[in-house]
Scaffold this motif. Structure first.
Motif, mmCIF file in Angstrom:
data_model
loop_
_atom_site.group_PDB
_atom_site.id
_atom_site.type_symbol
_atom_site.label_atom_id
_atom_site.label_comp_id
_atom_site.label_asym_id
_atom_site.label_seq_id
_atom_site.Cartn_x
_atom_site.Cartn_y
_atom_site.Cartn_z
ATOM 1 N N VAL A 93 0.820 -1.223 0.000
ATOM 2 C CA VAL A 93 0.000 0.000 0.000
ATOM 3 C C VAL A 93 0.850 1.268 0.000
ATOM 4 O O VAL A 93 0.346 2.344 -0.313
ATOM 5 N N CYS A 94 2.120 1.155 0.352
ATOM 6 C CA CYS A 94 2.950 2.351 0.559
ATOM 7 C C CYS A 94 3.179 3.112 -0.747
ATOM 8 O O CYS A 94 3.652 2.548 -1.721
ATOM 9 N N PRO A 95 2.852 4.414 -0.770
ATOM 10 C CA PRO A 95 2.972 5.175 -2.019
ATOM 11 C C PRO A 95 4.399 5.613 -2.334
ATOM 12 O O PRO A 95 4.682 5.982 -3.469
ATOM 13 N N THR A 96 5.286 5.598 -1.338
ATOM 14 C CA THR A 96 6.607 6.194 -1.549
ATOM 15 C C THR A 96 7.725 5.181 -1.727
ATOM 16 O O THR A 96 8.838 5.553 -2.073
ATOM 17 N N GLY A 97 7.457 3.939 -1.452
ATOM 18 C CA GLY A 97 8.525 2.951 -1.504
ATOM 19 C C GLY A 97 9.295 2.871 -0.197
ATOM 20 O O GLY A 97 10.309 2.172 -0.106
ATOM 21 N N ALA A 98 8.833 3.590 0.835
ATOM 22 C CA ALA A 98 9.539 3.569 2.113
ATOM 23 C C ALA A 98 9.403 2.221 2.804
ATOM 24 O O ALA A 98 10.323 1.750 3.462
ATOM 25 N N SER A 99 8.244 1.592 2.644
ATOM 26 C CA SER A 99 7.974 0.329 3.313
ATOM 27 C C SER A 99 8.416 -0.804 2.394
ATOM 28 O O SER A 99 8.012 -0.841 1.240
ATOM 29 N N TYR A 100 9.261 -1.703 2.876
ATOM 30 C CA TYR A 100 9.745 -2.769 1.996
ATOM 31 C C TYR A 100 10.034 -4.042 2.756
ATOM 32 O O TYR A 100 10.182 -4.039 3.977
ATOM 33 N N LEU A 109 10.918 -3.697 6.682
ATOM 34 C CA LEU A 109 11.506 -2.480 7.253
ATOM 35 C C LEU A 109 10.880 -1.225 6.650
ATOM 36 O O LEU A 109 10.177 -1.296 5.642
ATOM 37 N N VAL A 110 11.160 -0.079 7.291
ATOM 38 C CA VAL A 110 10.733 1.216 6.761
ATOM 39 C C VAL A 110 11.981 2.067 6.536
ATOM 40 O O VAL A 110 12.811 2.200 7.434
ATOM 41 N N ASN A 111 12.121 2.596 5.321
ATOM 42 C CA ASN A 111 13.177 3.562 5.051
ATOM 43 C C ASN A 111 12.647 4.928 5.467
ATOM 44 O O ASN A 111 11.887 5.566 4.748
ATOM 45 N N ALA A 114 12.353 8.159 3.339
ATOM 46 C CA ALA A 114 11.375 8.270 2.242
ATOM 47 C C ALA A 114 9.941 8.289 2.750
ATOM 48 O O ALA A 114 9.018 8.498 1.979
ATOM 49 N N CYS A 115 9.753 8.061 4.052
ATOM 50 C CA CYS A 115 8.385 7.951 4.591
ATOM 51 C C CYS A 115 7.749 9.322 4.749
ATOM 52 O O CYS A 115 8.339 10.220 5.342
ATOM 53 N N ILE A 116 6.538 9.504 4.207
ATOM 54 C CA ILE A 116 5.841 10.791 4.347
ATOM 55 C C ILE A 116 4.894 10.786 5.546
ATOM 56 O O ILE A 116 4.228 11.779 5.823
ATOM 57 N N GLY A 117 4.801 9.646 6.233
ATOM 58 C CA GLY A 117 3.945 9.600 7.420
ATOM 59 C C GLY A 117 2.465 9.630 7.105
ATOM 60 O O GLY A 117 1.674 10.225 7.843
ATOM 61 N N CYS A 118 2.062 8.968 6.016
ATOM 62 C CA CYS A 118 0.637 8.982 5.652
ATOM 63 C C CYS A 118 -0.162 8.012 6.518
ATOM 64 O O CYS A 118 -1.380 8.140 6.639
ATOM 65 N N GLY A 119 0.503 7.020 7.095
ATOM 66 C CA GLY A 119 -0.170 6.112 8.012
ATOM 67 C C GLY A 119 -0.921 4.969 7.345
ATOM 68 O O GLY A 119 -1.512 4.132 8.035
ATOM 69 N N LEU A 120 -0.909 4.906 6.019
ATOM 70 C CA LEU A 120 -1.712 3.889 5.345
ATOM 71 C C LEU A 120 -1.232 2.464 5.665
ATOM 72 O O LEU A 120 -2.041 1.539 5.791
ATOM 73 N N CYS A 121 0.087 2.305 5.833
ATOM 74 C CA CYS A 121 0.619 0.967 6.120
ATOM 75 C C CYS A 121 0.137 0.473 7.483
ATOM 76 O O CYS A 121 -0.099 -0.720 7.670
ATOM 77 N N ALA A 122 -0.024 1.417 8.429
ATOM 78 C CA ALA A 122 -0.512 1.012 9.752
ATOM 79 C C ALA A 122 -1.964 0.565 9.657
ATOM 80 O O ALA A 122 -2.393 -0.354 10.360
ATOM 81 N N ALA A 129 1.005 -3.572 14.320
ATOM 82 C CA ALA A 129 2.446 -3.659 14.528
ATOM 83 C C ALA A 129 3.175 -2.376 14.157
ATOM 84 O O ALA A 129 4.378 -2.277 14.345
ATOM 85 N N ARG A 130 2.453 -1.413 13.596
ATOM 86 C CA ARG A 130 3.126 -0.187 13.143
ATOM 87 C C ARG A 130 2.568 1.014 13.894
ATOM 88 O O ARG A 130 1.354 1.151 14.020
ATOM 89 N N GLU A 131 3.444 1.876 14.367
ATOM 90 C CA GLU A 131 3.010 3.089 15.046
ATOM 91 C C GLU A 131 3.748 4.281 14.449
ATOM 92 O O GLU A 131 4.958 4.240 14.268
ATOM 93 N N VAL A 138 7.320 9.794 11.215
ATOM 94 C CA VAL A 138 7.610 8.651 10.338
ATOM 95 C C VAL A 138 7.137 7.357 11.007
ATOM 96 O O VAL A 138 6.956 7.300 12.222
ATOM 97 N N MET A 139 6.949 6.343 10.182
ATOM 98 C CA MET A 139 6.391 5.091 10.667
ATOM 99 C C MET A 139 7.490 4.251 11.330
ATOM 100 O O MET A 139 8.576 4.096 10.795
ATOM 101 N N LYS A 140 7.165 3.728 12.524
ATOM 102 C CA LYS A 140 8.105 2.866 13.246
ATOM 103 C C LYS A 140 7.517 1.464 13.340
ATOM 104 O O LYS A 140 6.298 1.297 13.473
#
Ligand code: SF4
Ligand code: SF4
Ligand code: SF4
Lengths: 244, 294
Positions: A93-100, A109-111, A114-122, A129-131, A138-140
């Motif tokens: 779902v990640c639009p930026t490629g940060a989540s891989y 992992l999350v780069n 590149a994360c814009i903090g949109c929260g969609l992956c959570a 598992a994601r906060e 940024v997503m942790k």
């Protein structure tokens, strides 16, 4: 790249033993301690000493009450962190490629650069598992302590995730679940380890070992004590008081 | 799910904006001069303001351009491309219609198709999530399209199309609620599947004494009575009342404007419910369905 890599043989993950976990929260503390100063931005807290405190954690331990018809009721402590799913919806779902998901060992992992903090992956993760870190935006998530397990500057016994290393009851195990001969795979096979929410189709790597069956307690363990016959002075008092 | 005002505002306003642009692009209304300036201007202003509002909830909006990179896998990325693409493709048509000049019809139709794709992508961002059973259904993108086109048709002033769309919207919205109400239970996720434990389960102690991101973002409880009232408001304001106004007063510009404003109020109420009533399976870990029996 947020396309999932082709399935790989190596599947690093955790096996969590719900029978031995005592809910001490040591893994929560160790996780926060290690990941606060290693991979990516620190795990921030908001209003840590106030009444409305909140913070970012990669691992949380719940407690559940389990009532069974054919056994005594039990409290089960339940640690919850990323399961490094094979079919990880948080990645696609990640639009930026940060989540891989790493092709070589399956770690998700999350780069953070590149994360814009949109929260969609959570939103896409069924397991919470994601906060999103409220200070850095940024997503942790659990890194499977990727900066420990391959780290040759650490003594050999420390090259496991911080939560595994610290657990005082040995309830957390780390290893390659893609290798059927690994210690963790054999543990899962012998204890009937389960995947969480299989209906979500995420194909998680981590496994949970269900609590072992406890012996049934006696029907009413206190009846023997109530039946004790008092003797001597106590007996005389007992008989005397019985008359009133 | 948490009904964040910025996301409600974004989806409602930009939806209506793109709906307007689609109808103008298709050439269903052919305004010119001042009227064209108003309608195209309103379409663009709504669409763009919505897109800007959508960046308010980002943790790091300065990197927003990276969101264009993953169009092959991510609906959010596709939405970005289609939205910006439609705005760019329809611009010459807007200018031609305000200042005079002709462009081939295929031009507007292509732009309208890309704008439709943007709306569909917005719907799919929600519909793709298996973690939110209420959203994970074809009615979600259909509703996003229906709301946008209804808003567009009332603003542009196409009385019969607007009336028909109002009717479709009302039916679709009621169907979506009806089908959505039982979907969480039907999907079969329980505290039992979430933990792999057997027996009757109940949350005994939460993992933290305060709140956290998960609870703020994904666990939201609305009262049943409250929801029932808002459903009525949504159906009345978003569809029935505007539909009546445009049918009864087909030639009045002020009537269309009133219908459009009422529609936006209803749409905002519907969008609030869309988020507030949607349950994420992570709530199970926090005891959201305790006592429901496993
Ligand atoms: S547990 Fe959640 S965050 Fe981790 S890989 Fe699976 S879906 Fe992604
Ligand atoms: S929050 Fe970051 S990692 Fe998650 S989907 Fe958005 S950009 Fe990707
Ligand atoms: S593997 Fe590392 S990051 Fe993951 S829960 Fe354990 S300590 Fe935390």
């Amino acid at each position: 790249m947020t396309a999932l890599p082709p399935p790989c043989e190596k599947k690093l993950g955790l096996v969590i033993d719900l029978d031995t976990c005592v809910g001490c929260q040591a893994c929560v503390t160790a996780c926060k301690g290690w990941n606060d100063q290693g991979y990516g931005v620190p795990l921030s807290d908001q209003n840590a000493y106030g009444s409305e405190n909140s913070g970012t954690f990669l691992n949380r331990v719940h407690s559940y009450e389990m009532m069974q018809d054919d056994g005594p009721p039990q409290i089960v402590n339940f640690p919850r962190s990323c399961l490094h799913c094979e079919n990880a919806p948080c990645v696609t779902v990640c639009p930026t490629g940060a989540s891989y998901k790493r092709a070589e060992d399956g770690i998700v992992l999350v780069n953070e650069d590149a994360c814009i903090g949109c929260g969609l992956c959570a939103w896409a993760c069924p397991y919470g598992a994601r906060e999103l870190d409220q200070a850095a935006g940024v997503m942790k998530k659990c890194t499977l302590c990727v900066d420990r397990i391959y780290n040759e500057t650490l003594p050999e016994e420390d090259r496991v995730p911080a939560c595994v290393r610290t657990c005082p009851t040995g309830a957390r195990h780390f290893g390659d679940l893609g290798d059927p001969e690994s210690a963790v795979s054999r543990l899962v096979a012998s204890r009937g380890g389960v995947a969480l929410m299989p209906e979500q189709g995420t194909a998680p790597v981590n496994r949970y070992l269900p609590p072992r069956r406890k012996g049934a307690a006696g029907a009413a363990p206190l009846t023997d004590i109530a039946d004790v016959e008092a003797t001597g002075i106590a007996g005389w008092l007992d008989r005397l008081l019985g008359r009133f | 799910m948490h009904p964040a005002p910025s996301v409600i505002l974004f989806t409602v306003l930009s939806g209506a904006g793109f709906g307007t642009l689609i109808l103008l692009g298709l050439g269903l209304a052919l305004p010119f001069g001042l009227e064209a300036a108003f309608l195209w201007g309103a379409g663009y202003a709504l669409a763009v303001s919505g897109l800007l509002a959508s960046t308010f909830h980002l943790g790091n909006p300065q990197r927003a351009l990276l969101a264009f990179t993953q169009w092959r896998t991510s609906w959010l990325s596709r939405e970005g491309w289609a939205a910006v693409g439609a705005l760019a493709m329809l611009a010459p048509l807007a200018l031609a219609s305000v200042f005079g000049g002709g462009l081939p019809a295929a031009f507007g139709i292509t732009g309208a198709a890309v704008a439709l794709l943007a709306l569909f992508s917005t719907g799919m961002i929600y519909a793709q999530l298996r973690t939110v059973p209420r959203w994970n259904h074809w009615t979600t993108p259909s509703l996003f399209l229906a709301y946008a086109l209804t808003g567009g048709a009332t603003l542009v002033g196409l009385p019969y199309l607007a009336g028909l769309l109002c009717l479709i919207l009302a039916v679709l919205q009621v169907v979506a609620w009806r089908l959505g109400d039982g979907r969480f239970a039907a999907r079969g996720s329980t505290l039992g599947t979430a933990t792999g434990l057997k027996g009757n389960l109940r949350s005994f102690a939460p993992p933290h004494t305060g709140t956290n991101y998960l609870m703020r973002e994904m666990i939201h409880v609305v009262g049943r009575r409250h929801a029932a009232r808002l459903r009525w408001i949504t159906i009345l304001f978003a569809a029935l009342v505007p539909g009546m106004i445009v049918i009864l007063l087909p030639d009045r510009f002020s009537a269309h404007l009133l219908a459009f404003v009422l529609h936006l109020v209803g749409a905002a109420s519907g969008r609030w419910l869309f988020f507030a009533e949607a349950e994420h399976v992570v709530g199970l870990y926090y005891g959201a369905h305790d006592g429901a029996g496993n």
